[in-house]
Design a protein around this motif. Sequence first.
Motif, PDB file in Angstrom:
ATOM      1  N   GLY A   1       0.828  -1.214   0.000  1.00 56.48           N
ATOM      2  CA  GLY A   1       0.000   0.000   0.000  1.00 56.48           C
ATOM      3  C   GLY A   1       0.857   1.257   0.000  1.00 56.48           C
ATOM      4  O   GLY A   1       0.591   2.205  -0.743  1.00 56.48           O
ATOM      5  N   VAL A   2       1.927   1.245   0.811  1.00 59.22           N
ATOM      6  CA  VAL A   2       2.813   2.411   0.880  1.00 59.22           C
ATOM      7  C   VAL A   2       3.563   2.569  -0.442  1.00 59.22           C
ATOM      8  O   VAL A   2       3.705   3.675  -0.968  1.00 59.22           O
ATOM      9  CB  VAL A   2       3.806   2.269   2.059  1.00 59.22           C
ATOM     10  N   SER A   3       4.001   1.430  -0.984  1.00 59.51           N
ATOM     11  CA  SER A   3       4.726   1.481  -2.259  1.00 59.51           C
ATOM     12  C   SER A   3       3.821   2.043  -3.356  1.00 59.51           C
ATOM     13  O   SER A   3       4.225   2.870  -4.173  1.00 59.51           O
ATOM     14  CB  SER A   3       5.234   0.088  -2.593  1.00 59.51           C
ATOM     15  N   ARG A   4       2.557   1.616  -3.346  1.00 62.17           N
ATOM     16  CA  ARG A   4       1.609   2.101  -4.362  1.00 62.17           C
ATOM     17  C   ARG A   4       1.369   3.610  -4.182  1.00 62.17           C
ATOM     18  O   ARG A   4       1.268   4.345  -5.161  1.00 62.17           O
ATOM     19  CB  ARG A   4       0.293   1.321  -4.226  1.00 62.17           C
ATOM     20  N   ALA A   5       1.302   4.042  -2.934  1.00 64.76           N
ATOM     21  CA  ALA A   5       1.055   5.464  -2.665  1.00 64.76           C
ATOM     22  C   ALA A   5       2.197   6.326  -3.200  1.00 64.76           C
ATOM     23  O   ALA A   5       1.971   7.382  -3.798  1.00 64.76           O
ATOM     24  CB  ALA A   5       0.885   5.698  -1.165  1.00 64.76           C
ATOM     25  N   THR A   6       3.446   5.843  -3.023  1.00 62.15           N
ATOM     26  CA  THR A   6       4.584   6.642  -3.494  1.00 62.15           C
ATOM     27  C   THR A   6       4.611   6.678  -5.028  1.00 62.15           C
ATOM     28  O   THR A   6       4.851   7.718  -5.630  1.00 62.15           O
ATOM     29  CB  THR A   6       5.921   6.078  -2.973  1.00 62.15           C
ATOM     30  N   THR A   7       4.317   5.526  -5.646  1.00 63.48           N
ATOM     31  CA  THR A   7       4.308   5.485  -7.106  1.00 63.48           C
ATOM     32  C   THR A   7       3.222   6.417  -7.657  1.00 63.48           C
ATOM     33  O   THR A   7       3.463   7.191  -8.586  1.00 63.48           O
ATOM     34  CB  THR A   7       4.036   4.036  -7.595  1.00 63.48           C
TER      35      THR A   7
END
Lengths: 257, 270
Positions: A229-235
Amino acid sequence: MNRLIQDLWYAFRNFLETFGAMQLFLLRILAYSPKTLLTRFRLIAHEIYAIGAMSLVIILICGLFVGMVLGLQGYDTLAQFGAEEGLGTAVALSLLKELGPVLTALLFAGRAGTALAAEIGLMRATDQLSAMELMAVDPIRRVVVPHFLGGVISLPLLTAIFNMVALFGAYIIGVSLMGVDSGAFWSQMRPYVEVADVMEGVVKSIVFGVAVSVLAVFEGYNAYPTAEGVSRATTRTVVISAIVVLILDFMITAILI
Amino acid sequence: MAENGRDNIILIEDLYYSRGQKRIFNGLDIAFQRGKITAVMGPSGTGKTTLLRLITGQLVPERGRILIDGQDITALQRNELYELRKRFGMLFQNGALLTDLSVFENVAFPLREHTKLPERLIKHIVLTKLHAVGLRGAAELVPSELSGGMARRVALARAMVMDPDILIYDEPFTGLDPISLGVVLRLIKRLNDSLGITSIVVSHDVEETSSIADESYLISEGQVVASGTPSELKTHGNAVVQQFLSGMADGPVPFHYPGRDYKDQLLDRD
């Protein structure tokens, strides 16, 4: 076909929902901002350091090389018309009105926007935001607004630094390498670069600062509380910021031109 | 609120809550007595943490009432809810310490946010709370330097720094070594007894929780299946209770997640 229309409709509705939620989020942030500026300036100053000062290296390096490239390309083109002395003006106008604000915003989204989204997203994933809520501390006031304001204040300053360094880069190439007259490089700017041109860049950098910062804090705050979820948010922060910056750039240019 | 000779500080009535399509609570009724340690136990995934989030107003139920001293938190405005939360202290499963602050600043955080106390007094209160959990010497460390047990004790010091009426513990014993577990267990009991705090302990560690709880609730399938003192639960006739307390892999709570027939799936038969 039916399925495709249904999927498109869901995607459109989803987009509208997210867009609406982000507007409400921004309104809430703006409502809290004046008081935060007055009462929590230390937190904002810390964010300006973390977001702004820590982005200086990338801004300085990229600014220098963008300026040098503009110097080379500009000289090459202007030399065909015997107008090399207009290099300073050409570079200054393209930097102040367009390239400075846009490129700084894109670099800012990559360097600071992702950091903002990841930091707030990780706070969500590790229950730090929930813990604050339970301590009767509103995480939007305590975390989101200072991060947002740090971004909004930093981007125009970084843009000014980018412009300055890029102009210096163009000067090195144009004057030191290609032999353009130093006096002409600067003096030609005077009649052609007006306050309105500088203001166009300032307006753009402020708007981009608001857009990229709100996107980053919104994505982080609403990140799904897992590593993915965090990785998706940064992308999403980088991708959507890039698109939004370029669309806003066109809109502001169309209005101000 | 006195009811049937009980002085309930929190009363949950007919609570319904769903996550997506899945029904988590299905008419749940629970009462937490003032000044007592109440354990909420149940198999993983029964919504124990969700219940805590409902009690603290972080989630809103579909139906039902959550009364705290007679005040229905589901009907409160945001600022009223934040005011009410000052009465709560909560210990999260992972501590949820603010990673950019030192141990001292983590514990001082609620004081700095809600009071205008002079620095000397803040220092005094924070060191007193850290001393109570045995970590006064770790005041200058940062959360990344703490072990799991230490982080939970710091979180406990932070949870009680505002002298709350109700302390909520979410899985306080999970992942702790026997020494840390014993320390946390004694701290919960001691805080409850000496400060007269109401404690709610959500856990699936039956032995540890039962050893300190005055009353226990066992929830499964969205409802309370048994309640009473730990010894009453041990002799309860309900099969779910017995499976949970004895730790049997299969029973009313199935070992296998519902799915297709095993043989059909292996043979790719639809």
